[in-house]
Design an enzyme around this catalytic site. Structure first.
Site, PDB file in Angstrom:
ATOM      1  N   HIS A 253       0.822  -1.230   0.009  1.00  0.00           N
ATOM      2  CA  HIS A 253      -0.132  -0.049  -0.080  1.00  0.00           C
ATOM      3  C   HIS A 253       0.769   1.294  -0.049  1.00  0.00           C
ATOM      4  O   HIS A 253       0.743   2.168  -0.955  1.00  0.00           O
ATOM      5  CB  HIS A 253      -0.847   0.018   1.289  1.00  0.00           C
ATOM      6  CG  HIS A 253      -1.760  -1.099   1.598  1.00  0.00           C
ATOM      7  ND1 HIS A 253      -3.016  -1.360   0.757  1.00  0.00           N
ATOM      8  CD2 HIS A 253      -1.912  -2.128   2.254  1.00  0.00           C
ATOM      9  CE1 HIS A 253      -3.531  -2.450   1.126  1.00  0.00           C
ATOM     10  NE2 HIS A 253      -2.997  -3.018   2.176  1.00  0.00           N
TER      11      HIS A 253
HETATM   12  O1  RIB Z   1      -4.825   0.105   4.926  1.00  0.00           O
HETATM   13  C1  RIB Z   1      -3.366  -0.012   4.397  1.00  0.00           C
HETATM   14  C2  RIB Z   1      -2.602   0.848   5.305  1.00  0.00           C
HETATM   15  O2  RIB Z   1      -2.881   0.740   6.677  1.00  0.00           O
HETATM   16  C3  RIB Z   1      -0.896   0.935   5.188  1.00  0.00           C
HETATM   17  O3  RIB Z   1      -0.362   2.353   5.374  1.00  0.00           O
HETATM   18  C4  RIB Z   1      -0.512   0.097   6.298  1.00  0.00           C
HETATM   19  O4  RIB Z   1       0.828   0.439   6.676  1.00  0.00           O
HETATM   20  C5  RIB Z   1      -1.577   0.369   7.286  1.00  0.00           C
HETATM   21  O5  RIB Z   1      -0.976   1.573   7.985  1.00  0.00           O
END
Ligand code: RIB
Ligand code: CA
Length: 335
Positions: A253
Site C-alpha cells: 500500500h
Molecule cells: O490500509 C493500509 C494502510 O494501513 C497502510 O498504510 C498500512 O501500513 C497500514 O498503516
C-alpha cells in the site's frame, strides 16, 4: 517511471518531503523505495500510532534510517492515540515488533524533542510552498498540525495520503480502510481542511498493485543488504495477506503512495469532495463522497461535503510499471 541519475554529489532538483508513518512492514518498504529515489529528499519523518503503538513506530523508523545510513534525517515522535477513540493497533498484520519479527536491537539514535505535529508546522512555516507531506499512517499528526497551524494547507505544496476505499471494499472493516479507520475524526478533518493539492491513494488501486510470489522471488534474488532485509520483514506480512486474500504475495500500500507521489502519471484519478463517516454503526471510518452525476441545473444538490475542496482519488494504476519500479529501487538501494 522516469529515473534521473544523481548528479555528482548533488540532487537534480526534485521533491522535498515530510513523511508521516507507522512502520509497519509496508511503511518500511516505502521508506526503502523513497530512499533510493534521487527525485526525492526526505526532509524529516514523523511517527504515529497505527500498525503499532507510536513509540514502536518511532524505534522502527530510527532502526530503518540506521540501516539506510540516513541518520541525519530527524525523526519526531507523534500521536500515541487517535483523536476520539481508544488506541487500536495491527500487530497481527505486521508482527509484534511491526517489522515481521526482524526489528532487531534497539536503535542507537534518538528522536528529536519536538512532536511530529510541531515538526510539520515548523518545517511548513520555514519552507512555505516547498514541501510535500506524505502520510502513510493514520492522520492524527496531520490533524493536530492543522490545529496548531490552520494555514497549513497554504503552506504545504502538496499532500499525498495513503488511505480510504471508494469503490473497493475496506480492509480493516467491510467499509473502512485501516489508516482512516484508526482515526476517522482526523481523516475527516484533513479531507475538509482545504488542501489545494491533495491526492488520496486508496484500496481501489493498492489492492490492484498486489505483489505476487513471482515478485517475491525477484526481490529474493536481489543481492544487497536492504533487499535482503526487505525479504525478511515481508515474510510475516505476506503470510497475513495470503490468509486474507487466498493467494501468495502481499499488498504494498505505502510503496504505491510513494510511487504515485513521485510519478502521478502512474495512476488515473477522479476528483471528488470527500468526508469520512463518523457515526455509522457498520461504516465508521468509511471514505464517502457524493458520486452521483448531477447535471448542471439539477434540482438535486450534493449531499456530502459539497463545500469542501476537491481531492484527487486514484482509480486506476499501471501495476506492472509500479512493481518493476519497486524492484528497481530495491536493486539500487544502498546503506
Ligand atoms: O490500509 C493500509 C494502510 O494501513 C497502510 O498504510 C498500512 O501500513 C497500514 O498503516
Ligand atoms: Ca502505513
Amino acid at each position: 517511471m522516469t529515473r534521473r541519475h544523481r548528479s555528482a554529489g548533488g540532487r537534480l532538483g526534485g521533491m522535498r518531503i515530510i513523511v508521516d508513518t507507522d512502520p509497519g512492514v509496508d511503511d518500511a518498504l516505502a521508506l526503502f523505495n523513497l530512499a533510493a529515489s534521487p527525485e526525492a529528499e526526505i526532509v524529516a519523518i514523523g511517527t504515529v500510532h497505527g500498525n503499532v503503538p507510536a513509540p514502536q513506530a518511532t524505534a522502527n523508523t530510527l532502526r530503518l534510517l540506521e540501516l539506510l545510513g540516513l541518520t541525519h534525517i530527524p525523526v519526531a515522535g507523534g500521536a500515541q492515540r487517535p483523536l476520539a477513540q481508544p488506541l487500536m493497533t495491527a500487530e497481527s498484520v505486521h508482527g509484534d515488533d511491526g517489522l515481521g519479527g526482524f526489528a532487531g536491537p534497539e536503535p542507537v539514535t534518538r528522536p528529536t524533542n519536538e512532536s511530529a505535529a510541531e515538526q510539520i508546522v515548523r518545517l511548513a512555516r520555514a519552507n512555505p510552498g516547498e514541501l510535500t507531506l506524505l502520510a502513510l499512517g493514520p492522520l492524527t499528526n496531520v490533524a493536530l498540525a492543522l490545529q496548531l497551524e490552520p494555514e497549513l494547507p497554504k503552506l504545504l505544496e502538496r499532500i499525498v495520503v495513503m488511505g480510504g476505499a471508494l469503490n473497493a471494499p475496506g480492509n480493516i472493516t467491510s467499509y473502512a480502510e485501516a489508516n482512516f479507520w484508526h482515526d476517522p475524526e482526523a481523516a475527516d478533518h484533513v479531507l475538509g481542511a482545504g488542501f489545494p493539492d491533495l491526492t488520496v491513494v486508496g484500496l481501489d488501486v493498492t489492492m490492484e498493485a498486489h505483489a505476487d510470489d513471482r515478485w517475491l522471488a525477484r526481490l529474493a534474488a536481489l543481492n544487497n543488504p536492504i533487499a535482503a532485509y526487505a525479504t525478511s520483514i515481508v515474510g510475516f506480512y505476506a503470510a497475513f495477506y495470503e490468509s486474507f486474500l487466498g493467494k501468495p504475495g502481499f499488498v504494498p500500500h505505502d510503496s504505491l503512495a510513494v510511487a504515485i507521489m513521485l510519478d502521478p502519471d502512474l495512476a488515473t484519478y477522479r476528483e471528488e469532495r470527500f468526508a469520512i463517516e463518523l457515526t455509522g454503526r457498520h461504516t465508521r471510518g468509511q471514505l464517502v463522497a457524493d458520486l452521483r452525476y448531477l447535471a448542471p441545473g439539477s434540482p438535486f444538490d450534493r449531499d456530502i461535503a459539497k463545500d469542501r475542496t476537491p481531492a484527487k482519488y486514484a482509480v486506476t494504476v499501471d501495476t506492472e510499471r509500479f512493481l518493476d519500479w519497486m524492484i528497481d529501487t530495491l536493486t539500487v538501494a544502498e546503506p
